[in-house]
Design a protein around this motif. Structure first.
Motif, mmCIF file in Angstrom:
data_model
loop_
_atom_site.group_PDB
_atom_site.id
_atom_site.type_symbol
_atom_site.label_atom_id
_atom_site.label_comp_id
_atom_site.label_asym_id
_atom_site.label_seq_id
_atom_site.Cartn_x
_atom_site.Cartn_y
_atom_site.Cartn_z
ATOM 1 N N MET A 62 0.839 -1.189 0.000
ATOM 2 C CA MET A 62 0.000 0.000 0.000
ATOM 3 C C MET A 62 0.880 1.247 0.000
ATOM 4 O O MET A 62 1.890 1.302 0.703
ATOM 5 C CB MET A 62 -0.889 0.008 1.248
ATOM 6 N N PRO A 63 0.463 2.242 -0.759
ATOM 7 C CA PRO A 63 1.244 3.483 -0.799
ATOM 8 C C PRO A 63 1.127 4.236 0.526
ATOM 9 O O PRO A 63 0.083 4.215 1.178
ATOM 10 C CB PRO A 63 0.593 4.272 -1.935
ATOM 11 N N ILE A 64 2.206 4.854 0.877
ATOM 12 C CA ILE A 64 2.232 5.585 2.136
ATOM 13 C C ILE A 64 2.204 7.091 1.886
ATOM 14 O O ILE A 64 1.395 7.807 2.474
ATOM 15 C CB ILE A 64 3.484 5.188 2.958
ATOM 16 N N THR A 65 3.068 7.542 0.993
ATOM 17 C CA THR A 65 3.149 8.981 0.756
ATOM 18 C C THR A 65 1.987 9.463 -0.112
ATOM 19 O O THR A 65 1.371 8.680 -0.842
ATOM 20 C CB THR A 65 4.470 9.354 0.063
ATOM 21 N N LYS A 66 1.753 10.758 -0.024
ATOM 22 C CA LYS A 66 0.663 11.366 -0.779
ATOM 23 C C LYS A 66 0.907 11.232 -2.287
ATOM 24 O O LYS A 66 -0.019 10.953 -3.054
ATOM 25 C CB LYS A 66 0.564 12.840 -0.381
ATOM 26 N N SER A 67 2.146 11.403 -2.700
ATOM 27 C CA SER A 67 2.461 11.330 -4.133
ATOM 28 C C SER A 67 2.300 9.910 -4.668
ATOM 29 O O SER A 67 1.887 9.705 -5.814
ATOM 30 C CB SER A 67 3.888 11.826 -4.399
ATOM 31 N N ALA A 68 2.598 8.912 -3.819
ATOM 32 C CA ALA A 68 2.426 7.520 -4.246
ATOM 33 C C ALA A 68 0.942 7.187 -4.418
ATOM 34 O O ALA A 68 0.558 6.476 -5.356
ATOM 35 C CB ALA A 68 3.060 6.580 -3.231
ATOM 36 N N LYS A 69 0.103 7.730 -3.529
ATOM 37 C CA LYS A 69 -1.345 7.521 -3.660
ATOM 38 C C LYS A 69 -1.863 8.167 -4.942
ATOM 39 O O LYS A 69 -2.684 7.596 -5.652
ATOM 40 C CB LYS A 69 -2.073 8.101 -2.444
ATOM 41 N N LYS A 70 -1.355 9.353 -5.229
ATOM 42 C CA LYS A 70 -1.755 10.067 -6.440
ATOM 43 C C LYS A 70 -1.290 9.308 -7.683
ATOM 44 O O LYS A 70 -2.027 9.215 -8.664
ATOM 45 C CB LYS A 70 -1.151 11.473 -6.414
ATOM 46 N N ALA A 71 -0.098 8.753 -7.621
ATOM 47 C CA ALA A 71 0.430 7.986 -8.754
ATOM 48 C C ALA A 71 -0.415 6.753 -9.024
ATOM 49 O O ALA A 71 -0.658 6.385 -10.176
ATOM 50 C CB ALA A 71 1.881 7.590 -8.482
ATOM 51 N N ILE A 72 -0.881 6.114 -7.981
ATOM 52 C CA ILE A 72 -1.740 4.932 -8.148
ATOM 53 C C ILE A 72 -3.064 5.320 -8.798
ATOM 54 O O ILE A 72 -3.565 4.620 -9.674
ATOM 55 C CB ILE A 72 -1.969 4.229 -6.800
ATOM 56 N N ARG A 73 -3.633 6.453 -8.372
ATOM 57 C CA ARG A 73 -4.885 6.907 -8.987
ATOM 58 C C ARG A 73 -4.686 7.151 -10.483
ATOM 59 O O ARG A 73 -5.503 6.747 -11.310
ATOM 60 C CB ARG A 73 -5.386 8.189 -8.321
ATOM 61 N N GLY A 74 -3.564 7.801 -10.801
ATOM 62 C CA GLY A 74 -3.271 8.088 -12.209
ATOM 63 C C GLY A 74 -3.057 6.827 -13.013
ATOM 64 O O GLY A 74 -3.546 6.698 -14.139
ATOM 65 N N SER A 75 -2.337 5.866 -12.452
ATOM 66 C CA SER A 75 -2.057 4.638 -13.191
ATOM 67 C C SER A 75 -3.322 3.810 -13.388
ATOM 68 O O SER A 75 -3.486 3.168 -14.428
ATOM 69 C CB SER A 75 -0.981 3.810 -12.485
ATOM 70 N N LEU A 76 -4.233 3.848 -12.416
ATOM 71 C CA LEU A 76 -5.511 3.143 -12.584
ATOM 72 C C LEU A 76 -6.355 3.778 -13.682
ATOM 73 O O LEU A 76 -7.014 3.086 -14.452
ATOM 74 C CB LEU A 76 -6.295 3.130 -11.265
ATOM 75 N N ARG A 77 -6.302 5.105 -13.745
ATOM 76 C CA ARG A 77 -7.040 5.818 -14.782
ATOM 77 C C ARG A 77 -6.466 5.475 -16.168
ATOM 78 O O ARG A 77 -7.206 5.177 -17.105
ATOM 79 C CB ARG A 77 -6.959 7.313 -14.519
#
Length: 83
Positions: free
Chosen positions: A1-16
């Motif tokens: 699971m992503p911890i940092t805010k940027s990693a969470k944002k990157a996951i959202r982008g990659s899912l999109r």
């Protein structure tokens, strides 16, 4: 699971991006199957559908869903099937 805010944002982008890529890939596969099925029964209607198939294959290659040579191979096999 992503911890940092940027990693969470990157996951959202990659899912999109994955959703767009999956949609484009599915459309490409469906049109190829449709042309191959029509080639067995009615070659003239398959020939009419060929430019649409080429367009979707080229679009997938352009957007990076498949590689350039993969697209060329798919287009070559489709056109050879209809000769």
């Amino acid at each position: 699971m992503p911890i940092t805010k940027s990693a969470k944002k990157a996951i959202r982008g990659s899912l999109r991006k994955k959703a767009f890529n999956d949609r484009r890939s599915r459309a490409m596969k469906e049109i190829i199957k449709k042309v191959e099925k029509l080639a067995k029964t009615d070659k003239t209607s398959a020939l009419k559908l060929l430019p649409t198939a080429f367009k979707t294959i080229d679009k997938a290659a352009q957007k990076g869903v498949i590689k350039k040579n993969n697209a060329a191979r798919k287009k070559s096999r489709l056109s050879r099937l209809l000769k």
